[in-house]
Scaffold this motif. Structure first.
Motif, PDB file in Angstrom:
ATOM      1  N   ARG A   1     -16.313 -60.206  47.962  1.00 12.97           N
ATOM      2  CA  ARG A   1     -15.604 -59.059  47.896  1.00 12.97           C
ATOM      3  C   ARG A   1     -15.181 -58.483  49.353  1.00 12.97           C
ATOM      4  N   LYS A   2     -15.829 -58.425  50.401  1.00 11.14           N
ATOM      5  CA  LYS A   2     -15.623 -57.934  51.534  1.00 11.14           C
ATOM      6  C   LYS A   2     -16.498 -58.532  52.548  1.00 11.14           C
TER       7      LYS A   2
ATOM      8  N   GLU B   1     -23.031 -56.510  42.102  1.00  9.60           N
ATOM      9  CA  GLU B   1     -22.592 -56.362  43.779  1.00  9.60           C
ATOM     10  C   GLU B   1     -23.809 -56.381  44.561  1.00  9.60           C
ATOM     11  N   GLU B   2     -23.725 -57.159  45.788  1.00 11.48           N
ATOM     12  CA  GLU B   2     -24.804 -57.578  46.524  1.00 11.48           C
ATOM     13  C   GLU B   2     -24.394 -57.432  47.963  1.00 11.48           C
ATOM     14  N   THR B   3     -25.166 -56.882  48.967  1.00 11.35           N
ATOM     15  CA  THR B   3     -24.621 -57.024  50.218  1.00 11.35           C
ATOM     16  C   THR B   3     -25.766 -58.092  51.060  1.00 11.35           C
TER      17      THR B   3
ATOM     18  N   ILE C   1     -20.061 -58.415  51.261  1.00 11.05           N
ATOM     19  CA  ILE C   1     -20.365 -58.070  49.982  1.00 11.05           C
ATOM     20  C   ILE C   1     -19.960 -58.854  49.140  1.00 11.05           C
ATOM     21  N   LEU C   2     -21.100 -59.336  48.106  1.00 13.60           N
ATOM     22  CA  LEU C   2     -20.710 -60.374  46.962  1.00 13.60           C
ATOM     23  C   LEU C   2     -20.792 -59.811  45.860  1.00 13.60           C
ATOM     24  N   SER C   3     -20.109 -60.156  44.885  1.00  7.01           N
ATOM     25  CA  SER C   3     -20.149 -59.576  43.386  1.00  7.01           C
ATOM     26  C   SER C   3     -20.100 -60.831  42.689  1.00  7.01           C
TER      27      SER C   3
ATOM     28  N   THR D   1     -19.593 -66.333  41.596  1.00  8.15           N
ATOM     29  CA  THR D   1     -19.706 -65.313  42.639  1.00  8.15           C
ATOM     30  C   THR D   1     -18.491 -65.163  43.715  1.00  8.15           C
TER      31      THR D   1
ATOM     32  N   GLY E   1     -17.287 -59.215  38.075  1.00  7.45           N
ATOM     33  CA  GLY E   1     -17.481 -57.784  38.890  1.00  7.45           C
ATOM     34  C   GLY E   1     -18.553 -57.057  38.382  1.00  7.45           C
TER      35      GLY E   1
END
Length: 160
Positions: A47-48, A74-76, A65-67, A44, A71
């Motif tokens: 990303r942001k 994606e999960e917040t 924000i994970l991914s 993992t 890629g």
């Protein structure tokens, strides 16, 4: 090690690691994996980091924000803080002749002396339990003091 420290201060720690497995010492990995308030997310990446809106949350972090590393997903995740630790590997190639611990860090005594008389070592390259700016600065002060004492002993004709 850093996630274990944070787990004593926070009710929940999410450890994000971009690889499929850890390269840390097994005992450290076992402690992290058994900590009840540490969630480990392998493969993992972050990303942001979200937040920063002074009117909504006072300008602080609101989440990440994970991914998946590839890629694909994606999960917040909500979060009150983000601590980045990229790991470290000691660069000791130039002094390969010194004694090192199992992690590759240089072994010294409390005066920062290595096994070679007159050669002192300080900072994060030295074998020690805590690597922070304050401990590196303290190591430097001790090493400078010890080196001065060593030089003075040479001037007096004392053998070390």
């Amino acid at each position: 090690t850093e996630s274990l420290f944070l787990s004593k201060l926070a009710s929940r720690v999410i450890l994000v690691h971009r690889r499929a497995e850890f390269r840390a010492q097994k005992v450290s990995v076992d402690r992290v994996m058994s900590a009840p308030n540490i969630q480990v997310r392998l493969n993992t990446v972050i990303r942001k980091i979200t937040g920063g809106d002074a009117q909504k949350n006072g300008g602080g972090v609101s989440g990440v924000i994970l991914s998946a590393s590839d890629g694909s997903a994606e999960e917040t995740v909500s979060a009150d803080g983000v601590f980045i630790f990229a790991g470290m590997k000691p660069r000791t190639q130039l002094i390969d002749f010194l004694k090192k611990d199992s992690g590759g860090y240089i072994v010294t005594d409390e005066s920062m002396a290595t096994a070679i008389p007159g050669l002192f070592c300080a900072g994060d390259i030295r074998s020690k339990p805590l690597r922070q700016i304050v401990t590196a600065c303290a190591d430097g002060a001790v090493a400078a003091f010890s080196a001065e004492k060593y030089i003075d002993s040479l001037k007096r004709g004392e053998s070390k």
